[in-house]
Design a protein around this motif. Structure first.
Motif, mmCIF file in Angstrom:
data_model
loop_
_atom_site.group_PDB
_atom_site.id
_atom_site.type_symbol
_atom_site.label_atom_id
_atom_site.label_comp_id
_atom_site.label_asym_id
_atom_site.label_seq_id
_atom_site.Cartn_x
_atom_site.Cartn_y
_atom_site.Cartn_z
ATOM 1 N N GLY A 100 -3.543 0.098 3.349
ATOM 2 C CA GLY A 100 -3.876 -1.318 3.326
ATOM 3 C C GLY A 100 -3.212 -2.031 4.487
ATOM 4 O O GLY A 100 -2.650 -1.407 5.397
ATOM 5 N N LYS A 101 -3.238 -3.336 4.423
ATOM 6 C CA LYS A 101 -2.714 -4.153 5.514
ATOM 7 C C LYS A 101 -1.390 -4.789 5.115
ATOM 8 O O LYS A 101 -1.238 -5.301 4.006
ATOM 9 C CB LYS A 101 -3.728 -5.242 5.868
ATOM 10 N N ARG A 102 -0.431 -4.757 6.036
ATOM 11 C CA ARG A 102 0.847 -5.432 5.820
ATOM 12 C C ARG A 102 0.852 -6.762 6.555
ATOM 13 O O ARG A 102 0.543 -6.835 7.742
ATOM 14 C CB ARG A 102 2.003 -4.577 6.335
ATOM 15 N N THR A 103 1.213 -7.809 5.816
ATOM 16 C CA THR A 103 1.390 -9.131 6.417
ATOM 17 C C THR A 103 2.764 -9.632 6.017
ATOM 18 O O THR A 103 2.989 -10.018 4.866
ATOM 19 C CB THR A 103 0.311 -10.116 5.928
ATOM 20 N N ASP A 110 -2.439 -0.312 -1.386
ATOM 21 C CA ASP A 110 -1.739 0.598 -2.288
ATOM 22 C C ASP A 110 -0.495 1.212 -1.644
ATOM 23 O O ASP A 110 -0.467 1.488 -0.438
ATOM 24 C CB ASP A 110 -2.662 1.743 -2.713
ATOM 25 N N LEU A 111 0.502 1.440 -2.488
ATOM 26 C CA LEU A 111 1.673 2.235 -2.114
ATOM 27 C C LEU A 111 1.505 3.591 -2.785
ATOM 28 O O LEU A 111 1.313 3.667 -4.005
ATOM 29 C CB LEU A 111 2.956 1.555 -2.589
ATOM 30 N N ILE A 112 1.540 4.651 -1.993
ATOM 31 C CA ILE A 112 1.282 5.995 -2.517
ATOM 32 C C ILE A 112 2.540 6.842 -2.390
ATOM 33 O O ILE A 112 3.151 6.907 -1.316
ATOM 34 C CB ILE A 112 0.121 6.677 -1.753
ATOM 35 N N VAL A 145 0.028 1.388 -7.355
ATOM 36 C CA VAL A 145 0.930 2.483 -6.989
ATOM 37 C C VAL A 145 0.228 3.776 -7.389
ATOM 38 O O VAL A 145 -0.156 3.960 -8.549
ATOM 39 C CB VAL A 145 2.294 2.357 -7.693
ATOM 40 N N VAL A 146 0.023 4.640 -6.404
ATOM 41 C CA VAL A 146 -0.722 5.883 -6.616
ATOM 42 C C VAL A 146 0.245 7.060 -6.529
ATOM 43 O O VAL A 146 1.079 7.131 -5.615
ATOM 44 C CB VAL A 146 -1.846 6.032 -5.567
ATOM 45 N N PRO A 291 -5.026 9.004 0.570
ATOM 46 C CA PRO A 291 -6.308 8.854 1.275
ATOM 47 C C PRO A 291 -6.192 9.266 2.741
ATOM 48 O O PRO A 291 -5.107 9.213 3.336
ATOM 49 C CB PRO A 291 -6.603 7.352 1.156
ATOM 50 N N VAL A 292 -7.303 9.641 3.310
ATOM 51 C CA VAL A 292 -7.322 10.100 4.698
ATOM 52 C C VAL A 292 -6.782 9.032 5.641
ATOM 53 O O VAL A 292 -6.048 9.322 6.584
ATOM 54 C CB VAL A 292 -8.757 10.506 5.106
ATOM 55 N N GLY A 293 -7.094 7.776 5.392
ATOM 56 C CA GLY A 293 -6.688 6.722 6.313
ATOM 57 C C GLY A 293 -5.307 6.150 6.078
ATOM 58 O O GLY A 293 -4.875 5.244 6.817
ATOM 59 N N ALA A 294 -4.586 6.653 5.080
ATOM 60 C CA ALA A 294 -3.256 6.103 4.774
ATOM 61 C C ALA A 294 -2.249 6.510 5.842
ATOM 62 O O ALA A 294 -2.385 7.549 6.493
ATOM 63 C CB ALA A 294 -2.801 6.581 3.405
#
Length: 475
Positions: A100-103, A110-112, A145-146, A291-294
């Motif tokens: 996801g995006k951090r601001t 998600d935090l995995i 949270v995953v 996920p692949v993009g994490a």
């Protein structure tokens, strides 16, 4: 001569014959006498004593090639294999990913957590890991949270009732790639006669896990206090519908909350700790894969392997031993771990060292099993081999020091062998086992493996203690 007298003479003759065979099998008289006094036939014993060198002399032996249930001494096989297959600097890496995006301090996503099978993610380490995440800038998690447990095969899940029908026992906790605090709960009960209440504290503190206390019994006897509590442990809380007597004073009960899934346990501890650290989170706890993009955000490194095997061997931690066998399985195959893959790796390692397996059966690597088997010959050769290994100091020091610590702290305290032997114990119904090293008065080291599989095994400790003292004096 009466039939009764003939029968008595026949039994006596058979016993004498059996224990004369014990002498032929090189069993010291003090040990043979103790076995006879305990009603343990020689056929129910497997014993091996040898000087701890490849060419060392055999001091005592009996039924060395007969596979027997070793109980927790099986941990010596698992830990010695781990030291060589994984290496003494090995540590487990638990990773935190973000998807996801951090601001600023907000994570819109998600935090995995990707598990590594860390056997010692105790509360303080988990807290430090979460603080590490907070220190890197995340405060508000606006996703889920995953939990990624893919390093273990799904088949490793076990029935906590299968071993002895007592799923509440902490030793029946099964393996978990994201094991936290051994998935155990500690309940502390304290009667308060002033308020007429029983105060119940649970450790670790868990968000969303209410505890209903028992009623105070001011006049009752303590007795079977856990049985009187009327306990119910569910996935979302615990209740005690019975009573707790004032006469019990303060009591502590260690529990495996087996109806609580690993995800529920992790989630309840995470929510509480994250809140205590000033974080916010209102999403769900889910099971899935990274996920692949994490992107990898941070990583926690466990204590190194020697510290882990010290806990396994000195204090006979079963779930840690099971996790270690699975780690061996994963690291040698790079596929989701199973007990079978770990067992194959250990057996292959033994074969590469020329150690006979003599009917070896590895079920979970901890000895908490009715089916695991190893002979005194295999255990003895293993101990001799490890004595020549570069990791010998780490291996020997991981075992209880006789008369001083671990599971041997109360044994042989007043004998000269105290402080001169490192021994791993094993205890199950009908099983008493002992294996390790004795530094004899001569200055020589000896390996000892002594297994008793018998209905009278609980009476066999005197024979095992006699053997250790004999080796110390005569080695």
């Amino acid at each position: 001569m009466s039939k009764l007298r003939c029968a008595v003479l026949l039994v006596s003759s058979l016993l004498c014959t059996a224990y004369s065979h014990a002498q032929e099998s090189q069993i010291p008289a003090s040990v043979s006498n103790a076995l006879q006094a305990a009603g343990i036939p020689l056929q129910n014993v497997s014993l091996y004593v040898q000087e701890a060198s490849n060419s060392g002399k055999m001091m005592a032996a009996a039924n060395v090639n007969v596979p027997m249930n070793p109980a927790s001494t099986m941990k010596l096989l698992t830990t010695s294999a781990a030291l060589e297959l994984l290496g003494p600097t090995y540590s487990w890496k638990t990773q935190a990913y973000i998807d996801g995006k951090r601001t600023g301090t907000v994570l819109q996503g998600d935090l995995i957590f990707k598990g590594s099978g860390d056997p010692k993610m105790v509360l303080e380490n988990f807290w430090l890991f979460l603080r590490q995440i907070r220190a890197k800038g995340i405060r508000d998690i606006r996703g889920n949270v995953v939990l990624d447990r893919s390093i273990y095969d799904d088949s490793v899940a076990s029935d906590p009732s299968s071993f002895d029908g007592d799923p509440l026992k902490p030793y029946n906790v099964g393996p978990d790639a994201l094991l936290v605090n051994y998935k155990a709960l500690t309940f502390q009960f304290e009667p308060d006669d002033t308020t007429g209440l029983v105060n119940v504290a649970v450790d670790p503190p868990m968000a969303g896990y209410p505890v209903k206390p028992p009623r105070l019994d001011r006049n009752g006897k303590c007795g079977d206090w856990t049985g009187k509590l009327g306990s119910s442990f569910e996935g979302d809380g615990a209740s005690f519908g019975g009573t707790f007597a004032s006469s019990c004073g303060e009591k502590i009960w260690y529990v495996n909350p087996y109806k609580m899934s690993s995800a529920q346990y992790f989630g309840a501890v995470f929510r509480q700790m994250w809140s205590d650290l000033g974080g916010t989170f209102s999403g769900a706890i889910k099971t899935g894969n990274v996920p692949v993009g994490a992107s990898m955000f941070t990583e926690w490194s466990s204590v190194t392997l020697p510290e882990v095997i010290r806990d396994i061997n000195k204090y006979s931690n079963n779930v840690m031993a099971r996790q270690l066998l699975l780690t061996i399985g994963y690291e040698t195959s790079k596929t989701p771990a199973t007990p079978e893959s770990g067992a194959r790796a250990v057996k292959s390692w033994l074969a590469s060292k020329g150690i006979p397996d003599n009917g070896l059966v590895i079920a979970n690597g901890s000895g908490l099993s009715r089916t695991e088997r190893i002979s005194a010959n295999t255990m003895g050769h293993l101990l001799v081999s490890e004595f020549q290994s570069s990791t010998m100091p780490e291996f020997i020091s991981s075992m209880p020091l006789v008369g001083y610590d671990g599971t041997m702290r109360k044994r042989l305290k007043n004998q000269s062998v105290a402080g001169q032997a490192h021994m791993k114990t094993g205890t199950l119904d009908n099983v008493r086992a002992l294996a390790g090293y004795v530094l004899a008065a001569s200055g020589k080291y000896y390996v000892v493996a002594f297994f008793i599989n018998s209905g009278n095994a609980p009476r066999g400790q005197a024979a095992q203690d006699a053997l250790l003292q004999w080796v110390y004096e005569n080695g």
